[in-house]
Each structure stands twice: as C-alpha cells, then as structure tokens.
Design a protein around this motif. Structure first.
Motif, PDB file in Angstrom:
ATOM      1  N   LYS A   1      46.448  37.947  34.393  1.00 12.36           N
ATOM      2  CA  LYS A   1      45.201  37.998  33.451  1.00 12.36           C
ATOM      3  C   LYS A   1      44.221  37.145  34.126  1.00 12.36           C
ATOM      4  CE  LYS A   1      46.012  37.661  28.917  1.00 12.36           C
ATOM      5  NZ  LYS A   1      46.729  37.093  27.740  1.00 12.36           N
TER       6      LYS A   1
ATOM      7  N   LYS B   1      40.504  38.274  35.540  1.00 11.28           N
ATOM      8  CA  LYS B   1      38.833  37.920  35.223  1.00 11.28           C
ATOM      9  C   LYS B   1      38.499  37.782  36.656  1.00 11.28           C
ATOM     10  CE  LYS B   1      40.629  35.641  31.137  1.00 11.28           C
ATOM     11  NZ  LYS B   1      40.734  34.334  30.312  1.00 11.28           N
TER      12      LYS B   1
ATOM     13  N   PHE C   1      37.453  41.059  38.217  1.00 11.50           N
ATOM     14  CA  PHE C   1      36.215  41.734  37.727  1.00 11.50           C
ATOM     15  C   PHE C   1      35.090  41.180  38.044  1.00 11.50           C
ATOM     16  CE2 PHE C   1      39.226  43.133  33.794  1.00 11.50           C
ATOM     17  CZ  PHE C   1      39.636  44.312  34.545  1.00 11.50           C
TER      18      PHE C   1
ATOM     19  N   GLY D   1      43.273  43.633  25.223  1.00  9.51           N
ATOM     20  CA  GLY D   1      42.648  42.736  25.772  1.00  9.51           C
ATOM     21  C   GLY D   1      41.983  42.895  26.874  1.00  9.51           C
ATOM     22  N   LEU D   2      42.912  43.241  27.844  1.00 14.77           N
ATOM     23  CA  LEU D   2      42.516  43.516  29.403  1.00 14.77           C
ATOM     24  C   LEU D   2      41.467  44.564  29.375  1.00 14.77           C
ATOM     25  CD1 LEU D   2      45.963  43.310  31.038  1.00 14.77           C
ATOM     26  CD2 LEU D   2      44.098  41.860  31.153  1.00 14.77           C
TER      27      LEU D   2
ATOM     28  N   GLU E   1      39.272  45.301  26.915  1.00 15.49           N
ATOM     29  CA  GLU E   1      37.830  44.644  26.659  1.00 15.49           C
ATOM     30  C   GLU E   1      37.262  44.040  27.803  1.00 15.49           C
ATOM     31  OE1 GLU E   1      38.503  42.041  23.404  1.00 15.49           O
ATOM     32  OE2 GLU E   1      39.467  43.699  21.743  1.00 15.49           O
ATOM     33  N   SER E   2      38.038  43.202  28.748  1.00 14.80           N
ATOM     34  CA  SER E   2      37.779  42.731  29.749  1.00 14.80           C
ATOM     35  C   SER E   2      36.903  43.681  30.697  1.00 14.80           C
ATOM     36  CB  SER E   2      38.649  41.943  30.434  1.00 14.80           C
ATOM     37  OG  SER E   2      39.159  40.833  29.636  1.00 14.80           O
TER      38      SER E   2
ATOM     39  N   ASP F   1      33.672  44.816  29.365  1.00  9.88           N
ATOM     40  CA  ASP F   1      32.774  44.017  29.589  1.00  9.88           C
ATOM     41  C   ASP F   1      32.451  43.406  31.141  1.00  9.88           C
ATOM     42  OD1 ASP F   1      32.658  43.752  26.761  1.00  9.88           O
ATOM     43  OD2 ASP F   1      34.057  42.016  26.750  1.00  9.88           O
ATOM     44  N   TYR F   2      33.333  43.192  31.898  1.00  9.23           N
ATOM     45  CA  TYR F   2      32.941  42.835  33.196  1.00  9.23           C
ATOM     46  C   TYR F   2      33.466  43.735  34.481  1.00  9.23           C
ATOM     47  CZ  TYR F   2      33.238  38.542  30.412  1.00  9.23           C
ATOM     48  OH  TYR F   2      33.076  37.695  29.578  1.00  9.23           O
TER      49      TYR F   2
END
Length: 276
Positions: A208, A212, A215, A256-257, A259-260, A263-264
């Motif tokens: 995770k 980040k 991304f 959660g991933l 969503e990332s 978003d990114y």
C-alpha cells in the motif's frame, strides 16, 4: 489448509482457485487465472462479473544452471485461453540482468512470440517481468535491477499493451516516500506503456505504501496476488471461513486501494504510447 511450499493435489488447487474467484469476481475489474488451474465453468463464472486475464506460462521453471528459462503451458496455450474467453493474455517472465546472452535471447523470443500471437487475434498482451536471485547474487538491489530490466525490455521494441510491475521495495529495503516516488517516476519514463503494480507476495502494508508513490508517478492500477488471499487459505477447505476471512480483512483493503486508483491513478485513456 493449503500447505505452501509442499505438493498440493492439482484438483485441490483448482477448487481453491475457483472459490477465490467466486468470492472476488463481483468486486474487482478483472481476475487473472493460471490456465493450468482453471476450467470452462470457472472462466465463465468470472466473465459474468469482470474481465478475465489468463496467464499462459508454465508454472514450473526450467533451469539452465542458476538461470530461469520460461515456457508456455503448452504450444496451444494462447489459443486455448482465447477459446475459454480470455479478455487479455498475461506472460510472467523471469528476468535477470546478469543472465547470459542465450538465456536473455530465449526469454525475449518467448515474449515476442506471445506478443505477436496476441496481436494476430486482437487481444491485449500483458507482460509481468519478475526478478529473481541466484546463489551468487543474494545481495542484489531489486529497485536498480528492475530499472535495468525495463531498459532491456524497452530496447526489444516488442509490442506490449500493459505491464505489471512487482513492488521492488521489499520488507528488508526501506527508503523515504519522496525517494520512492522519484524512483517510480524514473521507472515509469522507461516503461512507455500503461502499467500497474503487482503485489508479488509482498506485505500488504508495504505494498500500500509503495502503491501511493507509484500512483503519483504514473501507475494506472494494481494487481493483488497471493498477498490478498494467502491468509484466508489457512481456513480451506472450510469455504465459509475462507469467504468470511476475505470479506472481513481483504475487501476493506481492496476498497481503499480502489479509492486511491480513482484519486491518483493514471487513466488508461490518457495518451500513452504503446511499446512497439
């Protein structure tokens, strides 16, 4: 439970993978299945809910001394995968920057063969380059090794539609977030096609964290492998407990991933050159 590292009957592996597919398919955009461990019923079930990626390589690797030499599951593996409804073909290819020329040539020829066949039949070709160690390079440097291999792949100019990149930051290797982000930016500039991050068995928290940075550097998504379901396998063959374990521990991670990603992550519709 399934005993990793020990022989498991083929039928049991097929049953377990079918169960995992049934649980995950309604909640993901695609599932990747090994051709050798699936059947028509499993593939059809997956395609009712999400995309189907079929891995066509042989899971057992031939060795030339310390070096890995890959092969297809069988000569008609790509055709069989397409007949079973594959939306894309994946080739996992073990590469080592210090392998002798004849080993590198064999691996590149296999990549070319799969790419050309996918192009002929009009299905996307996904490449998953995988690092490995030999007894003489146990102190290897995965991040820089991966950079060298990406350059090797790029120089072949073989058409690739998507690349799955394993997380090179293992539990034993640490670096700051800014440094990881810059690393992935450099890596991304050499990939030159859409790419996603592969867990490759890494710790989920470590994955995770790396994701980040990936991304922000241009990754378009992620592929969660055994890191997502291995713990649940401890409850097999209790199907209900396997399902409960995944729903309670893995579904929140996936949400959660995702969503990332939204978003990114870099859109696959962004102008990115296909490697060719």
């Amino acid at each position: 439970m399934l005993s990793f590292g020990k022989p498991v009957p083929h039928d049991e592996v097929v049953k377990f993978k079918r169960l995992i597919a049934e649980i995950l398919a309604p909640h993901v955009s695609a599932l990747m299945m090994d051709l050798q461990y699936a059947d028509q019923d499993t593939f059809s079930s997956i395609r009712q809910h999400c995309g189907l990626i079929v891995a066509v390589e042989n899971g057992t690797h031939e060795r030339h001394g310390p070096w890995v030499v890959d092969a297809l599951q069988h000569e008609s593996a790509i055709e069989e995968a397409i007949d079973l409804g594959a939306d894309a073909i994946n080739l996992s290819l073990y590469l080592h920057s210090q392998a002798p020329e004849e080993v590198q040539a064999h691996q590149m020829a296999l990549m070319q063969k799969v790419s050309a066949r996918c192009d002929e039949v009009g299905v996307p070709f996904i490449l998953s380059p995988l690092l490995y160690q030999t007894a003489t390079n146990v102190n290897s440097d995965p991040p820089n090794d991966l950079k060298r291999l990406i350059r090797l792949i790029r120089d072949q100019r073989i058409p690739i539609d998507l690349m799955q990149i394993e997380n090179p930051f293992t539990d034993e290797i640490s670096s700051g977030f800014a440094a990881r982000t810059e690393y992935f930016r450099e890596l991304s500039s050499g990939i030159q096609c859409p790419w996603v991050m592969l867990t490759a068995g890494s710790n989920i928290d470590r994955f995770k964290d790396a994701l980040k940075a990936a991304f922000l550097a241009g990754a378009s998504g992620f592929l969660g492998g055994r890191a997502f379901w291995r713990q649940a396998s401890n409850n097999y063959p209790n199907d209900a407990m396997v399902r409960k374990g995944i729903e309670e521990t893995i579904f929140p991670v996936i949400r959660g991933l995702c969503e990332s990603v939204r978003d990114y992550g870099k859109s696959l519709n962004s102008p990115v050159a296909r490697i060719s």
